[in-house]
Design an enzyme around this catalytic site. Structure first.
Site: not given
Ligand code: URA
Length: 450
Positions: A174, A189, A194
């Site tokens: 990305r 993401s 988490k």
């Molecule tokens: N932080 C992340 O871990 N992933 C994202 O896509 C954007 C910010």
């Protein structure tokens, strides 16, 4: 059944705005993880999601498959006597809150397995700040990490390759295919990583303002709503606070310099920057309330403040540093381990007025220029350089007053900051209206999982 799927057909389906089923998303995530999906297919898939979006069911499924693409932490055999709870911030400039927050929540009976990231772009990363502490091991294996969390109440480490590996590959793609700013992909993401750490509750700090990645308020609201919904659907009660990032958080930016600010904060909370203190206590209060450690927010705020003022949080911070290989006297003698820079000089204001605007993003970018931040994840950084004593919005300064203290390796760096920094601060003869630090809170409907 997965052999019936073809990546190009699923990309086509998504490109045409048709929802993917749970097995179809599972197939794509499997291909991301095992490498059978090519980089080209992954880039096209990310762009199809970016352009056409996902339904809530698709987001929940994408998050779950990405979370399960690697190891997940299980706390059952650790017999913890309190909830496992964490906070994640979408990133800002001078955001050092995790370093104080994890020990505060641990002091109040929570267990905080905090897996943090490196700074990228203009935002700083908790991991970079911790790595400025000599000896600190930010990559212990999962069993050491879990036993430290049990023993001390918290541990802050970096992301391991075993955790949500699908996200690591997807995020890297990305980053180079202009598909970062997708609410669907950001939600999956963040939450895949988490939720892989086995949480009972999560608090999100979604930053908005010129120093935030969601600089647009509407985007911050959409992200907050999306994260609250997806984590609730995944069984983890979550509160998302939208908070102000229209100026540096606290008085410093850099790495070692921010650790020094954290140590001062833990030792003398009543002298701390008031925005930094307010947000730390508020995030802690939400973590305690959401995880059942306090009956309501006001009780939770009082508990959090007591943990700070009693010195308990400072002591837990010290233990965490020592257990992870850092110096045992860091709190007592920070200057011995976080060595001051050779050039420390005030930067002065060119005119008089109230501070009305601070370009936090440009301050973050100036740190990259000095190598305190990075442009790509493999860059090495200089932990020592940075700025302290940065002024706050609403403050009056007269011409010639210091507006920050530069900490540089050499005169060339100082010349750069002396030219650049004053241009990032706007003054006005009228006292500005100060924005609310906490702008809005989105909550999931889920109660604490039993
Ligand atoms: N932080 C992340 O871990 N992933 C994202 O896509 C954007 C910010």
């Amino acid at each position: 059944m997965s052999e019936l799927f073809l990546p190009q057909e699923l990309i086509r389906k998504k490109r045409d705005g048709i929802s993917l089923s749970d097995p179809e998303i599972g197939y794509m995530v499997q291909g991301i993880t095992d490498g059978s999906l090519t980089d080209a297919q992954l880039g096209a898939f990310a762009m199809a999601v970016f352009k056409c979006g996902m339904t809530m069911d698709e987001r929940v499924n994408l998050t779950r498959h990405m979370m399960n693409s690697g190891e997940t932490l299980n706390w059952d055999q650790h017999n913890l006597d309190g909830p496992v709870v964490d906070k994640h911030s979408t990133g800002g400039v001078g955001d050092k809150i995790s370093l104080m927050l994890a020990p505060i929540v641990a002091s109040c009976g929570g267990y905080v397995p905090m897996i943090s990231g490196r700074g990228l772009g203009h935002t700083g990363g908790t991991l970079d700040k911790l790595e400025s502490i000599p000896g600190y091991d930010a990559t212990p294996d999962n069993s050491v990490f879990q036993s430290l969390v049990k023993k001390i109440g918290c541990a802050i480490i970096g992301q391991t390759a075993s955790l949500a590996p699908a996200d690591q590959r997807l995020y890297a793609t990305r980053d180079v295919t202009a598909t970062v700013e997708s609410i669907d992909l950001i939600t999956a993401s963040i939450l895949s990583k988490k939720l892989a750490s086995g949480l009972d509750a999560l608090v999100m700090d979604i930053k908005t303002g010129n120093g935030a990645f969601a600089s647009d308020y509407k985007m911050a609201q959409e992200l907050a709503q999306s994260i609250a919904n997806v984590s609730s659907n995944s069984g983890v009660p979550t509160s998302c606070l939208i908070t102000d990032m229209d100026q540096v958080l606290g008085h410093s930016v850099g790495n070692a310099i921010e650790v020094v600010e954290c140590i001062d904060f833990l030792k003398n909370p009543n002298n701390a920057d008031h925005r930094l203190l307010e947000l730390t206590i508020e995030l802690s209060a939400y973590m305690l309330q959401l995880s059942g450690l306090a009956s309501d927010l006001q009780t939770a705020r009082i508990k959090s403040m007591n943990a700070l003022e009693s010195g308990k949080a400072a002591s837990i911070f010290g233990k965490m540093i020592t257990e992870l290989g850092g110096p045992s006297d860091l709190l007592e003698r920070p200057e011995k381990h976080l060595k001051p820079m050779p050039v420390i000089t005030p930067i002065r204001s060119n005119s008089s007025g109230y501070i009305s605007e601070i370009d936090a993003r440009a301050i973050g970018l100036s740190m990259i220029h000095l190598k305190a931040g990075r442009t790509k994840s493999s860059d090495a950084i200089d932990h020592g350089v940075g700025l302290s004593n940065i002024v706050s919005k609403g403050q009056w300064v007269s011409k010639g007053d210091p507006i920050a203290m530069a900490h540089c390796r050499d005169q060339k760096q100082l010349d750069y900051l002396q030219l650049e920094f004053p241009s990032l601060i706007k003054l006005d003869e009228k006292e500005p209206q100060l924005p609310n630090l906490i702008k809005e809170v989105f909550k999931s409907n889920q109660d604490l999982k039993s």
